[in-house]
Design a protein around this motif. Structure first.
Motif, PDB file in Angstrom:
ATOM      1  N   UNK A   1      34.403  43.673  30.159  1.00  0.00           N
ATOM      2  CA  UNK A   1      34.914  43.908  31.495  1.00  0.00           C
ATOM      3  C   UNK A   1      36.315  43.294  31.595  1.00  0.00           C
ATOM      4  N   UNK A   2      37.202  44.040  32.193  1.00  0.00           N
ATOM      5  CA  UNK A   2      38.585  43.618  32.341  1.00  0.00           C
ATOM      6  C   UNK A   2      38.732  42.730  33.573  1.00  0.00           C
ATOM      7  N   UNK A   3      39.402  41.583  33.404  1.00  0.00           N
ATOM      8  CA  UNK A   3      39.618  40.695  34.535  1.00  0.00           C
ATOM      9  C   UNK A   3      40.885  41.094  35.268  1.00  0.00           C
ATOM     10  N   UNK A   4      40.848  40.981  36.581  1.00  0.00           N
ATOM     11  CA  UNK A   4      42.031  41.283  37.384  1.00  0.00           C
ATOM     12  C   UNK A   4      42.977  40.090  37.311  1.00  0.00           C
ATOM     13  N   UNK A   5      44.266  40.340  37.399  1.00  0.00           N
ATOM     14  CA  UNK A   5      45.204  39.212  37.427  1.00  0.00           C
ATOM     15  C   UNK A   5      44.993  38.397  38.704  1.00  0.00           C
ATOM     16  N   UNK A   6      45.232  37.109  38.620  1.00  0.00           N
ATOM     17  CA  UNK A   6      45.050  36.257  39.790  1.00  0.00           C
ATOM     18  C   UNK A   6      46.102  36.569  40.844  1.00  0.00           C
ATOM     19  N   UNK A   7      45.674  36.486  42.082  1.00  0.00           N
ATOM     20  CA  UNK A   7      46.585  36.688  43.198  1.00  0.00           C
ATOM     21  C   UNK A   7      47.493  35.469  43.323  1.00  0.00           C
ATOM     22  N   UNK A   8      48.587  35.659  44.028  1.00  0.00           N
ATOM     23  CA  UNK A   8      49.593  34.607  44.160  1.00  0.00           C
ATOM     24  C   UNK A   8      48.994  33.315  44.709  1.00  0.00           C
TER      25      UNK A   8
END
Length: 62
Positions: A1-8
Motif C-alpha cells: 500500500x502506498x503511503x500519502x505524503x504528510x501534510x504541512x
C-alpha cells in the motif's frame, strides 16, 4: 500500500516534537500556521515565494 505524503501541519508537528518543544508551543505554532494558510486562501505557503516562509519558520523554531 502506498503511503500519502504528510501534510504541512503534520510535518510541522513532527519538527516541533523532534525539538522537544512544549505541547502549548506546538498548539500555538499550529494555530498561527493554520491562520496564515487560511489568510492566503488555503494556498501552500511554499508557493508564495522562493521558500521565503520556510526560512521564517526555521528561524522561529530555533
Amino acid at each position: 500500500m502506498e503511503q500519502r505524503p504528510k501534510k504541512l501541519l503534520e510535518q510541522v508537528q513532527d519538527v516541533i516534537r523532534l525539538k522537544h518543544y512544549s505541547y502549548q508551543t506546538e498548539k500555538t505554532y499550529i494555530y498561527w500556521i493554520r491562520r496564515y494558510i487560511l489568510f492566503h486562501n488555503k494556498r501552500h505557503p511554499f508557493i508564495h515565494g522562493k521558500y521565503r516562509n520556510r526560512n521564517v519558520f526555521n528561524a522561529s523554531c530555533g
